[in-house]
Design an enzyme around this catalytic site. Structure first.
Site: not given
Length: 511
Positions: A359, A105, A176-177, A273, A380-381, A215
Site C-alpha cells: 500500500y 541543558f 537523541t535516544s 551531560t 512509519v508515521g 549519557h
C-alpha cells in the site's frame, strides 16, 4: 428483496436531532476563535513567566483532585477549558521556559518555532513517504542540509550537493535516544554480516564502547537493539577533561578482539551531560577504522554551538565518522522535538529499517530519486518537523542564531568568573560552552564528605525558594552543582540574581 433493502436503509439511518447543529471539529470560525485564545494565553505566559516559581509545590496525584476524574459527556465552551488550563494545569508545571532555570541543558524556543509547530500541527500531514506529502520530505531535506552547512559538515553527510544527490543524508527524529537506536541497529546488522552470522547467532559477541560520561540513555538503547549488557564497555575518564582517552579505547578494543569479541559501535560525545566534556572525534574515528567499527557522535547539546566558527574545532575529524546527531530543540531555538541525525551512507540505515508494504509502493519511490524518511526511523508515521526548523533558520538567519549562542556562552563565562572570585567555591571542570560545574569546596576542617552534604543542602534550599532551579551530578565521586545557561528568555541579570541567591544561601549554611 426490495422491501428488505428499504427496511435495512431505514434501520441504519442516523436521525438528526431537530434544531441541533452538526458537530464540526474544524469549523473555521472555531479554529480562528480557539487559536486566538490560545495565542493570547501563550503571549501572557511568556510575559508573566519570570515572576512564577520555577518549581511548584504540588503533590503526586494533585490533578485528579483539581479536575474531574471522569471524561465529560457534554460539550463545554472553549473558554471553560482555558479557565481550567490556567487554574489547574499551569500551577503544576515546572517552567522550562523560565529565565530562572539553570538545572538542565536548555529547552529553547522562539516565536518562529512556535509558529512553525502550530502550522505543522494544523496541516497534520503524515509524511512517511515522499508521495504521501512531497513538501514534508522536501522541507526536511532542505532544512537538514541548511543546518549541515551552518556547522560545516562534510558534503558526504548532505542529501543534496552542488554536484547532485550524495550517498549521505539526514532525518529529523524526536530525541537523541532514537538517533542512537537506529544507528546501533544499522551497526549491529553490518557487524553480523561481516561475521557471516546466520541470523543473529553471533549477536552475543558484539561489543559497544562509550565512556563513564556518556549519557545513560545509550546503555538503554543498546539493550533495545539486542546487545548483551555484559558487552557494554564503559571506559573510565580522567579528572582533567573527562573526555575519552583514545589510547584506552584502542587497548580495550584490542583486548576484546583477541578474546573473540567483535568491536561494533563507539559513541563519542561533544558536550556530555554531566561535565560538558568533549571526546576527541578525529582520534576516535581513526582508531575505529582499524576495527571497521561504526562511530556515532552525540552532539545533542553542543552541536548547535558549532554554528559559531570559534567552536567548530570540536567537530574536527567528523568526516571520518559514520553518523552524528544534534538537537536544535536544546540550544537552537527550535522547540521539542527536533533531533537531526546525519549519516554518511543512508543505505546502511535504510537497509536495516526499510519497510515496503504494497500500500506504500509508488512510482516516485521506484524511481530512486526520492528519500522515504520512514526508512530512516523506527516509526512509519511522522510529523512535519522540518517546517519549524526551516522557519527558525529562515526567520533569524545565521547571524542572529550565532548571537544567541555567543550571548549564552558569555553569561556562563561571567558566572564562572564570579564563582572563581569567591574562595568558598571551586569550578570542578573546565567550562565548555555554557555549563558551569561548581561546588562549595572542602576547606579547613570540612572533609569532602562534608562538602558533598553542604552542596546538597545548598541545592535543595535554593530550589525551595522557587527563585532559581539547580541540578546536580557526580563527577570524580564528588557531588557537583550544574549551572546551565541558555533559556531563551535569560539575561545577565537573571544569572547575577541566581548567584546572589546561591551566595546568600551558602552563607546561611557555612556561617
Amino acid at each position: 428483496m426490495g422491501s428488505l433493502g428499504t427496511n435495512h436503509a431505514s434501520c441504519t439511518a442516523i436521525p438528526e436531532a431537530e434544531g441541533k447543529a452538526e458537530f464540526q471539529p474544524l469549523n473555521p470560525e472555531d479554529v480562528r476563535a480557539y487559536l486566538h485564545k490560545a495565542v493570547d494565553f501563550i503571549s501572557d505566559y511568556y510575559t508573566n513567566i519570570e515572576s512564577m516559581p520555577v518549581l511548584l509545590d504540588v503533590k503526586p496525584g494533585y490533578l485528579q483532585d483539581e479536575l474531574s476524574s471522569s471524561p465529560p459527556i457534554d460539550s463545554a465552551p472553549f473558554v471553560d477549558t482555558m479557565k481550567e488550563l490556567r487554574a489547574s494545569v499551569v500551577p503544576g508545571m515546572t517552567h522550562w521556559a523560565s529565565p530562572n532555570i539553570f538545572a538542565f541543558f536548555p529547552s529553547t524556543n522562539s516565536a518562529a518555532a512556535i509558529a512553525g509547530d502550530l502550522i505543522a500541527s494544523a496541516m497534520n500531514t503524515v509524511g512517511f513517504t515522499w508521495q504521501a506529502s512531497p513538501v514534508a520530505t522536501e522541507m526536511e531535506v532542505l532544512a537538514l542540509d541548511w543546518l549541515a552547512q551552518l556547522v560545516r559538515l562534510p558534503t558526504t553527510f548532505m542529501n543534496c550537493t552542488s554536484t547532485g544527490r550524495g550517498t549521505g543524508g539526514g532525518v529529523i527524529l524526536g530525541t537523541t535516544s532514537e538517533a542512537m537506536l537506529v544507528t546501533l541497529v544499522a551497526a549491529r546488522d553490518a557487524a553480523l554480516h561481516r561475521c557471516g552470522s546466520v541470523g543473529v547467532s553471533d549477536l552475543p559477541r558484539l561489543v559497544v564502547y562509550a565512556t563513564d560520561q556518556t549519557h545513560s540513555t545509550f546503555f538503554k538503547v543498546c539493550r533495545l537493539a539486542g546487545f548483551d549488557p555484559a558487552n557494554f564497555r564503559s571506559i573510565p575518564t580522567g579528572p582533567e577533561t573527562y573526555g575519552l582517552d583514545p589510547v584506552k579505547l584502542l587497548k580495550t578494543m584490542q583486548a576484546g578482539r583477541y578474546t573473540g569479541f567483535v568491536p561494533t559501535y563507539v559513541c563519542a560525545t561533544v558536550g556530555t551531560t554531566s561535565s560538558n566534556a568533549v571526546d576527541p572525534v578525529g582520534a576516535i574515528a581513526y582508531i575505529a577504522t582499524m576495527f571497521n567499527v561504526w562511530v556515532h557522535v552525540d552532539a545533542a547539546y553542543a552541536g548547535s554551538a558549532c554554528i559559531c566558527p570559534e567552536f567548530r574545532h570540536h567537530l574536527d575529524g567528523v568526516e571520518r565518522v559514520d553518523s552524528i546527531s544534534m538537537s536544535p530543540h536544546k540550544w537552537l531555538l527550535t522547540c521539542l522535538d527536533c533531533t537531526c541525525l546525519y549519516v554518511r551512507d543512508t543505505h546502511r540505515l535504510s537497509g536495516s529499517l526499510e519497510t515496503n508494504p504494497e500500500y506504500l509502493k509508488n512510482d516516485a519511490t521506484d524511481s530512486g530519486e526520492v528519500t522515504n524518511l520512514k526508512d530512516m526511523q523506527v516509526d512509519v508515521g511522522r510529523r512535519f518537523r522540518g517546517l519549524k526548523l526551516w522557519m527558525v533558520m529562515r526567520t533569524y538567519g545565521t547571524s542572529k542564531l550565532q548571537e544567541h549562542i555567543r550571548k549564552d556562552v558569555a553569561m556562563a563565562k561571567m558566572f564562572e568568573d564570579i564563582v572563581c572570585s569567591d574562595d568558598r567555591f571551586e569550578v570542578v571542570v573546565p567550562r565548555n560552552f555554557a555549563l558551569v560545574c561548581f561546588r562549595i569546596k572542602a576547606s579547613g576542617a570540612m572533609t569532602e564528605e562534608d562538602a558533598d552534604g553542604a552542596n546538597r543542602v545548598l541545592m535543595e534550599n535554593v530550589n525551595k525558594t522557587g527563585k532559581a532551579y539547580l541540578a546536580h551530578t557526580v563527577v570524580g565521586d564528588r557531588f557537583v552543582l550544574r549551572f546551565a545557561v541558555g533559556s531563551s528568555l535569560q539575561e545577565e541579570r537573571h544569572v547575577r540574581n541566581a548567584w546572589d541567591l546561591i551566595k546568600m544561601t551558602a552563607s546561611s549554611i557555612l556561617d
